[in-house]
Design an enzyme around this catalytic site. Structure first.
Site, PDB file in Angstrom:
ATOM      1  N   LYS A  14       0.838  -1.200   0.000  1.00  0.00           N
ATOM      2  CA  LYS A  14       0.000   0.000   0.000  1.00  0.00           C
ATOM      3  C   LYS A  14       0.880   1.261   0.000  1.00  0.00           C
ATOM      4  O   LYS A  14       2.106   1.185   0.222  1.00  0.00           O
ATOM      5  CB  LYS A  14      -0.917  -0.042   1.227  1.00  0.00           C
ATOM      6  CG  LYS A  14      -1.890  -1.228   1.203  1.00  0.00           C
ATOM      7  CD  LYS A  14      -2.836  -1.203   2.411  1.00  0.00           C
ATOM      8  CE  LYS A  14      -3.807  -2.378   2.353  1.00  0.00           C
ATOM      9  NZ  LYS A  14      -4.815  -2.303   3.440  1.00  0.00           N
ATOM     10  N   TYR A  54     -12.449  -2.775  -3.500  1.00  0.00           N
ATOM     11  CA  TYR A  54     -13.022  -2.760  -2.148  1.00  0.00           C
ATOM     12  C   TYR A  54     -14.554  -2.764  -2.192  1.00  0.00           C
ATOM     13  O   TYR A  54     -15.198  -2.152  -1.329  1.00  0.00           O
ATOM     14  CB  TYR A  54     -12.499  -1.549  -1.375  1.00  0.00           C
ATOM     15  CG  TYR A  54     -11.090  -1.713  -0.836  1.00  0.00           C
ATOM     16  CD1 TYR A  54     -10.740  -2.832  -0.051  1.00  0.00           C
ATOM     17  CD2 TYR A  54     -10.103  -0.761  -1.079  1.00  0.00           C
ATOM     18  CE1 TYR A  54      -9.449  -2.982   0.444  1.00  0.00           C
ATOM     19  CE2 TYR A  54      -8.807  -0.910  -0.568  1.00  0.00           C
ATOM     20  CZ  TYR A  54      -8.497  -2.023   0.187  1.00  0.00           C
ATOM     21  OH  TYR A  54      -7.220  -2.184   0.702  1.00  0.00           O
ATOM     22  N   ASN A 121      -1.702  -0.291   7.000  1.00  0.00           N
ATOM     23  CA  ASN A 121      -1.199  -1.586   7.441  1.00  0.00           C
ATOM     24  C   ASN A 121      -0.318  -2.282   6.400  1.00  0.00           C
ATOM     25  O   ASN A 121      -0.190  -3.502   6.379  1.00  0.00           O
ATOM     26  CB  ASN A 121      -2.359  -2.479   7.912  1.00  0.00           C
ATOM     27  CG  ASN A 121      -3.398  -2.711   6.838  1.00  0.00           C
ATOM     28  OD1 ASN A 121      -3.208  -2.328   5.689  1.00  0.00           O
ATOM     29  ND2 ASN A 121      -4.489  -3.364   7.211  1.00  0.00           N
ATOM     30  N   HIS A 124      -1.986  -5.541   1.415  1.00  0.00           N
ATOM     31  CA  HIS A 124      -3.265  -6.226   1.172  1.00  0.00           C
ATOM     32  C   HIS A 124      -2.947  -7.630   0.694  1.00  0.00           C
ATOM     33  O   HIS A 124      -1.982  -7.832  -0.053  1.00  0.00           O
ATOM     34  CB  HIS A 124      -4.061  -5.502   0.074  1.00  0.00           C
ATOM     35  CG  HIS A 124      -5.183  -6.322  -0.482  1.00  0.00           C
ATOM     36  ND1 HIS A 124      -6.421  -6.397   0.130  1.00  0.00           N
ATOM     37  CD2 HIS A 124      -5.248  -7.149  -1.558  1.00  0.00           C
ATOM     38  CE1 HIS A 124      -7.194  -7.218  -0.566  1.00  0.00           C
ATOM     39  NE2 HIS A 124      -6.506  -7.694  -1.591  1.00  0.00           N
ATOM     40  N   GLU A 135      -9.773 -10.099  -7.984  1.00  0.00           N
ATOM     41  CA  GLU A 135      -8.851  -8.973  -7.810  1.00  0.00           C
ATOM     42  C   GLU A 135      -7.735  -8.984  -8.861  1.00  0.00           C
ATOM     43  O   GLU A 135      -7.340  -7.933  -9.373  1.00  0.00           O
ATOM     44  CB  GLU A 135      -8.256  -9.013  -6.395  1.00  0.00           C
ATOM     45  CG  GLU A 135      -9.305  -8.755  -5.326  1.00  0.00           C
ATOM     46  CD  GLU A 135      -8.810  -9.017  -3.905  1.00  0.00           C
ATOM     47  OE1 GLU A 135      -7.619  -9.353  -3.724  1.00  0.00           O
ATOM     48  OE2 GLU A 135      -9.635  -8.890  -2.978  1.00  0.00           O
TER      49      GLU A 135
HETATM   50  P1  DAT Z   1      -7.869  -6.981   5.359  1.00  0.00           P
HETATM   51  O1  DAT Z   1      -7.027  -5.941   4.646  1.00  0.00           O
HETATM   52  O2  DAT Z   1      -7.132  -7.585   6.521  1.00  0.00           O
HETATM   53  O3  DAT Z   1      -8.464  -7.997   4.421  1.00  0.00           O
HETATM   54  P2  DAT Z   1     -10.511  -5.768   5.447  1.00  0.00           P
HETATM   55  O4  DAT Z   1     -10.757  -6.376   4.104  1.00  0.00           O
HETATM   56  O5  DAT Z   1     -11.532  -6.008   6.510  1.00  0.00           O
HETATM   57  O6  DAT Z   1      -9.091  -6.188   6.020  1.00  0.00           O
HETATM   58  O7  DAT Z   1     -10.395  -4.179   5.282  1.00  0.00           O
HETATM   59  C1  DAT Z   1      -9.720  -3.627   4.177  1.00  0.00           C
HETATM   60  C2  DAT Z   1      -8.851  -2.491   4.667  1.00  0.00           C
HETATM   61  O8  DAT Z   1      -9.677  -1.438   5.167  1.00  0.00           O
HETATM   62  C3  DAT Z   1      -7.944  -2.864   5.833  1.00  0.00           C
HETATM   63  O9  DAT Z   1      -6.713  -3.394   5.395  1.00  0.00           O
HETATM   64  C4  DAT Z   1      -7.776  -1.558   6.547  1.00  0.00           C
HETATM   65  C5  DAT Z   1      -9.093  -0.842   6.317  1.00  0.00           C
HETATM   66  N1  DAT Z   1     -10.019  -1.029   7.442  1.00  0.00           N
HETATM   67  C6  DAT Z   1     -10.657  -2.179   7.797  1.00  0.00           C
HETATM   68  N2  DAT Z   1     -11.434  -1.980   8.862  1.00  0.00           N
HETATM   69  C7  DAT Z   1     -11.297  -0.667   9.184  1.00  0.00           C
HETATM   70  C8  DAT Z   1     -11.852   0.163  10.189  1.00  0.00           C
HETATM   71  N3  DAT Z   1     -12.723  -0.305  11.092  1.00  0.00           N
HETATM   72  N4  DAT Z   1     -11.466   1.465  10.229  1.00  0.00           N
HETATM   73  C9  DAT Z   1     -10.592   1.967   9.309  1.00  0.00           C
HETATM   74  N5  DAT Z   1     -10.043   1.234   8.329  1.00  0.00           N
HETATM   75  C10 DAT Z   1     -10.395  -0.063   8.260  1.00  0.00           C
HETATM   76 MG    MG Z   2      -9.851  -7.788   2.921  1.00  0.00          MG
END
Ligand code: DAT
Ligand code: MG
Length: 144
Positions: A14, A54, A121, A124, A135
């Site tokens: 990212k 997303y 973080n 991805h 994707e």
């Molecule tokens: P991952 O990246 O572990 O698959 P995810 O698909 O639930 O997690 O979410 C996509 C991204 O969105 C994640 O890497 C960081 C952001 N994100 C997730 N939950 C969030 C939240 N509650 N507040 C802010 N950003 C969030």
């Molecule tokens: Mg995810």
């Protein structure tokens, strides 16, 4: 050589990871684990690509912030291959929230909360083989 029952996953370094110079460290861990890189591409994703990527998060409270962050600079997109690579890279990446992610994982070792919650973080990784196929077709249409 393609392994039997091999699968592919989409990895993104990212904008925070690219800006902090962590592409090499992420790719080092992927390669050290034994996975193979199939394709790499450095690009600044536009809102349309991110809305598709997303799709499951469109409309959530953090969505606008997430898209703003993800389009803030270059992203390194990588297709990696190997048996159970989808699950294996999620394990390497660690938990979504970098504060809670276990030491030893990419997020646990290389990421922290900068006041924006868990969004910065570093990486991805696709969450299932079906998500990976969807994707990869978005980020690497030429592989579809
Ligand atoms: P991952 O990246 O572990 O698959 P995810 O698909 O639930 O997690 O979410 C996509 C991204 O969105 C994640 O890497 C960081 C952001 N994100 C997730 N939950 C969030 C939240 N509650 N507040 C802010 N950003 C969030
Ligand atoms: Mg995810």
């Amino acid at each position: 050589m393609t392994e039997p029952t091999s699968e592919r996953t989409l990895i993104l370094v990212k904008p925070d990871g690219v800006q902090r110079g962590l592409c090499g460290e992420v790719l080092r861990r992927v390669e050290a684990k034994g996975y193979t890189m199939v394709a790499v591409r450095l690009l600044i994703p536009n809102r349309d690509l991110l809305a598709q990527h997303y799709a499951e998060h469109v409309g959530k409270g953090f969505y606008e912030s997430l898209v703003g962050f993800m389009s803030s600079g270059p992203v390194l997109a990588v297709v990696a291959e190997g048996v159970r690579v989808v699950e294996g890279f999620r394990s390497l990446a660690g938990a979504t929230d970098p504060t809670a992610a276990a030491p030893g994982t990419i997020r646990g070792d290389l990421a922290r909360d900068w006041g924006n919650g868990p969004q910065e973080n570093v990486v991805h990784g696709s969450d299932s083989p079906a998500s990976a196929a969807r994707e990869i077709a978005l980020w690497f249409p030429e592989l579809a």
